[in-house]
Design an enzyme around this catalytic site. Structure first.
Site, mmCIF file in Angstrom:
data_model
loop_
_atom_site.group_PDB
_atom_site.id
_atom_site.type_symbol
_atom_site.label_atom_id
_atom_site.label_comp_id
_atom_site.label_asym_id
_atom_site.label_seq_id
_atom_site.Cartn_x
_atom_site.Cartn_y
_atom_site.Cartn_z
ATOM 1 N N ASP A 4 -10.828 3.015 4.781
ATOM 2 C CA ASP A 4 -11.093 1.571 4.780
ATOM 3 C C ASP A 4 -12.600 1.292 4.741
ATOM 4 O O ASP A 4 -13.019 0.187 4.410
ATOM 5 C CB ASP A 4 -10.540 0.942 6.074
ATOM 6 C CG ASP A 4 -9.243 0.196 5.862
ATOM 7 O OD1 ASP A 4 -9.039 -0.348 4.765
ATOM 8 O OD2 ASP A 4 -8.436 0.142 6.814
ATOM 9 N N LYS A 37 0.847 -1.205 0.000
ATOM 10 C CA LYS A 37 0.000 0.000 0.000
ATOM 11 C C LYS A 37 0.882 1.254 0.000
ATOM 12 O O LYS A 37 0.586 2.231 -0.691
ATOM 13 C CB LYS A 37 -0.929 -0.017 1.223
ATOM 14 C CG LYS A 37 -2.020 -1.086 1.130
ATOM 15 C CD LYS A 37 -2.763 -1.285 2.455
ATOM 16 C CE LYS A 37 -3.738 -2.452 2.372
ATOM 17 N NZ LYS A 37 -4.408 -2.739 3.665
ATOM 18 N N GLN A 72 -3.974 -1.371 10.002
ATOM 19 C CA GLN A 72 -4.007 -2.696 9.380
ATOM 20 C C GLN A 72 -4.582 -3.708 10.370
ATOM 21 O O GLN A 72 -4.170 -3.778 11.525
ATOM 22 C CB GLN A 72 -2.593 -3.104 8.934
ATOM 23 C CG GLN A 72 -2.527 -4.385 8.139
ATOM 24 C CD GLN A 72 -3.256 -4.317 6.787
ATOM 25 O OE1 GLN A 72 -3.366 -3.265 6.174
ATOM 26 N NE2 GLN A 72 -3.734 -5.453 6.316
HETATM 27 N N1 GUN Z 1 -6.776 -6.621 6.770
HETATM 28 C C1 GUN Z 1 -7.193 -7.356 5.719
HETATM 29 N N2 GUN Z 1 -7.760 -6.561 4.786
HETATM 30 C C2 GUN Z 1 -7.701 -5.304 5.261
HETATM 31 C C3 GUN Z 1 -8.108 -4.040 4.731
HETATM 32 O O1 GUN Z 1 -8.674 -3.923 3.644
HETATM 33 N N3 GUN Z 1 -7.841 -2.972 5.526
HETATM 34 C C4 GUN Z 1 -7.239 -3.082 6.742
HETATM 35 N N4 GUN Z 1 -7.053 -1.966 7.450
HETATM 36 N N5 GUN Z 1 -6.860 -4.239 7.255
HETATM 37 C C5 GUN Z 1 -7.079 -5.341 6.509
#
Ligand code: GUN
Length: 294
Positions: A122, A55, A99
């Site tokens: 998110d 990311k 995350q």
């Molecule tokens: N863990 C797995 N997928 C995601 C996501 O799309 N965003 C976040 N913040 N954590 C995750």
């Protein structure tokens, strides 16, 4: 196998990223705004470390400002809350991403709810999830948004179609099911989970099957009807002695078994995973441009 059967996440996410790149340049030139995204990663879960790195790289590639806080496993909940509180006020930050999963001593719900919902790129905050269900403007979780974008850009009809979702997580199953019932897509949705009786009875009716259960090769060819569209959200690491690393990534679908029977399918890797990152960038751009909450 025939190229047109494959819904290629690499190609579609690259198109979206090109569109975003142009918009970022416009936003900088016309309004002097650079989209800013703050990452918070607690602990060293290998998959999470990889995702946050990817990311961050996407931010660099598209001209975003980003800051990554990679914190030790021992970080307290209040330290994370304090960090979030700072970013909630920081004008250079338009998106805050913690995350998931967070370590057990940190309350995930509390963390998500502490993020200003206007910076919740998110789309996990109850304010955004609630708005999604009502059909109001909001940040939509990135993986579900990526699934819809893949379907739309592949010219797949959703109106009146049976969509079967396997999995009911807050991150994928629940939001994706709620997106497909909206008037914008007009599908009939069934949501299955690990307790569903005779799951095949449901999956055999799917015009579009979305697998998000986190079990390698869970969907087999006997579970699908001919010409169904398969969207594989799973990313599972399984042992593979033929690989240098000793493992490889597979989806929730038996790809080799299903590709002959379905009309379209997303590969793993190279499918939905790449779309998740592209849509995170899109949400952050929209946040910076004031497109969602003004
Ligand atoms: N863990 C797995 N997928 C995601 C996501 O799309 N965003 C976040 N913040 N954590 C995750």
């Amino acid at each position: 196998m025939s190229e047109e059967k494959i819904i290629d996440g690499k190609i579609i996410s690259a198109q979206i990223k090109e569109e975003i790149k142009k918009e970022v340049i416009n936003l900088k030139n016309k309004r002097n705004i650079t989209p800013g995204l703050a990452f918070i990663l607690v602990g060293e879960n290998p998959a999470s470390v990889t995702y946050v790195k990817s990311k961050g790289k996407a931010c660099e590639e598209l001209g975003f400002y980003s800051v990554t806080n990679a914190l030790p496993e021992s970080t307290s909940e209040s330290e994370v809350l304090e960090l979030i509180s700072g970013y909630n006020e920081d004008k250079s930050i338009h998106g805050i991403l913690v995350q998931l999963p967070v370590p057990g001593h940190i309350n995930e719900e509390k963390i998500i709810e502490s993020i200003n919902y206007k910076k919740d790129v998110d789309g996990f905050h109850p304010q955004n999830i609630g708005r999604l269900i009502i059909g109001s403007k909001c940040f939509i979780p990135c993986t579900p948004l990526g699934v819809v974008e893949m379907i739309k850009r592949s010219g797949i009809e959703t109106k009146g179609k049976n969509v079967v979702v396997i999995g009911r997580s807050n991150i994928v199953g629940k939001p994706v099911a709620n997106l497909f019932i909206q008037k914008s897509l007009n599908s009939t949705v069934t949501v299955c989970n690990s307790f569903t009786k005779d799951i095949k009875e449901h999956t055999l009716k799917a015009d579009i099957l979305i697998a998000a259960i986190g079990k390698p090769h869970f969907v087999t060819s006997d579970m699908i009807k001919k010409d169904t569209v398969i969207i594989d959200v799973g990313i599972n690491r399984i042992p593979d002695a033929s690989k240098k690393s000793g493992s490889r990534l597979v989806g929730d679908v038996d790809y080799d078994g299903c590709i002959g029977k379905c009309s379209k399918i997303t590969p793993v890797p190279g499918g939905v995973g790449l779309m998740t990152i592209a849509m995170l960038m899109k949400n952050t751009l929209d946040s910076a441009a004031g497109k969602i909450y003004g």
